[in-house]
Design a protein around this motif. Structure first.
Motif, mmCIF file in Angstrom:
data_model
loop_
_atom_site.group_PDB
_atom_site.id
_atom_site.type_symbol
_atom_site.label_atom_id
_atom_site.label_comp_id
_atom_site.label_asym_id
_atom_site.label_seq_id
_atom_site.Cartn_x
_atom_site.Cartn_y
_atom_site.Cartn_z
ATOM 1 N N TYR A 96 0.799 -1.215 0.000
ATOM 2 C CA TYR A 96 0.000 0.000 0.000
ATOM 3 C C TYR A 96 0.837 1.273 0.000
ATOM 4 O O TYR A 96 1.983 1.301 0.421
ATOM 5 N N ALA A 97 0.196 2.317 -0.496
ATOM 6 C CA ALA A 97 0.668 3.677 -0.310
ATOM 7 C C ALA A 97 -0.274 4.358 0.678
ATOM 8 O O ALA A 97 -1.480 4.080 0.695
ATOM 9 N N THR B 254 5.024 5.554 -0.073
ATOM 10 C CA THR B 254 4.834 4.179 -0.504
ATOM 11 C C THR B 254 5.562 3.282 0.481
ATOM 12 O O THR B 254 6.767 3.445 0.691
ATOM 13 N N TRP B 255 4.817 2.374 1.092
ATOM 14 C CA TRP B 255 5.376 1.584 2.188
ATOM 15 C C TRP B 255 6.618 0.803 1.758
ATOM 16 O O TRP B 255 7.610 0.745 2.461
ATOM 17 N N LYS B 256 6.572 0.207 0.569
ATOM 18 C CA LYS B 256 7.639 -0.696 0.149
ATOM 19 C C LYS B 256 8.944 0.036 -0.104
ATOM 20 O O LYS B 256 10.029 -0.460 0.201
ATOM 21 N N THR B 257 8.866 1.245 -0.664
ATOM 22 C CA THR B 257 10.078 1.949 -1.082
ATOM 23 C C THR B 257 10.427 3.138 -0.208
ATOM 24 O O THR B 257 11.518 3.695 -0.317
ATOM 25 N N PHE C 126 -1.871 2.665 -4.898
ATOM 26 C CA PHE C 126 -0.935 3.494 -5.635
ATOM 27 C C PHE C 126 -0.823 4.860 -4.983
ATOM 28 O O PHE C 126 -1.807 5.411 -4.513
ATOM 29 N N GLN C 127 0.363 5.398 -4.998
ATOM 30 C CA GLN C 127 0.570 6.753 -4.517
ATOM 31 C C GLN C 127 0.025 7.722 -5.552
ATOM 32 O O GLN C 127 0.347 7.622 -6.743
ATOM 33 N N TYR D 100 -7.587 6.647 -3.556
ATOM 34 C CA TYR D 100 -7.395 5.965 -2.277
ATOM 35 C C TYR D 100 -8.699 5.291 -1.859
ATOM 36 O O TYR D 100 -9.773 5.868 -1.967
#
Length: 121
Positions: free
Chosen positions: A32-33, A52-55, A100-101, A108
């Motif tokens: 998620y973002a 963005t949580w992942k990056t 997505f951001q 959202y």
């Protein structure tokens, strides 16, 4: 079911700092973002910041860039550190989550209930 709960809003003076928190549950965070939006009466919901949580990639609205910082915790929390607050920052601040951001609030899927930030001059 994704749930978002904001906290930390209060009445402060211009120039003060404040940190908002958003506790998330019910989702796989890495997918998620998360974003912060704000709303005032008579105005459309305004994008403030997103991560963005992942990056850990973050993006800020021009009006807050350099004053606000959005971060995420190691668990299920995202934060908005607000410095050098101005009266025009007064608004209800909402936490949002989506795949997505984006700057568009319609991108959202999940929203918190909001927390009031009031900045007096």
């Amino acid at each position: 079911q994704v749930q978002l709960v904001e906290s930390g809003g209060e009445l402060v003076q211009a120039g003060d700092s404040l940190r908002l928190s958003c506790a998330a549950s019910g989702c796989t965070f890495i997918n998620y973002a998360f974003a912060w939006f704000r709303s005032t009466p008579g105005k459309e919901r305004e994008f403030v910041a997103a991560i963005t949580w992942k990056t850990d990639y973050t993006y800020y609205a021009e009006s807050v860039r350099g004053r606000f910082t959005m971060t995420r915790g190691n668990t299920s929390l995202v934060y908005l550190e607000m410095n050098r607050l101005k009266p025009e920052d007064t608004a209800v601040y909402y936490c949002a989550a989506g795949l997505f951001q984006a700057l568009d609030p319609d991108r959202y899927d999940y929203w918190g209930q909001g927390t009031q930030v009031t900045v007096s001059s």
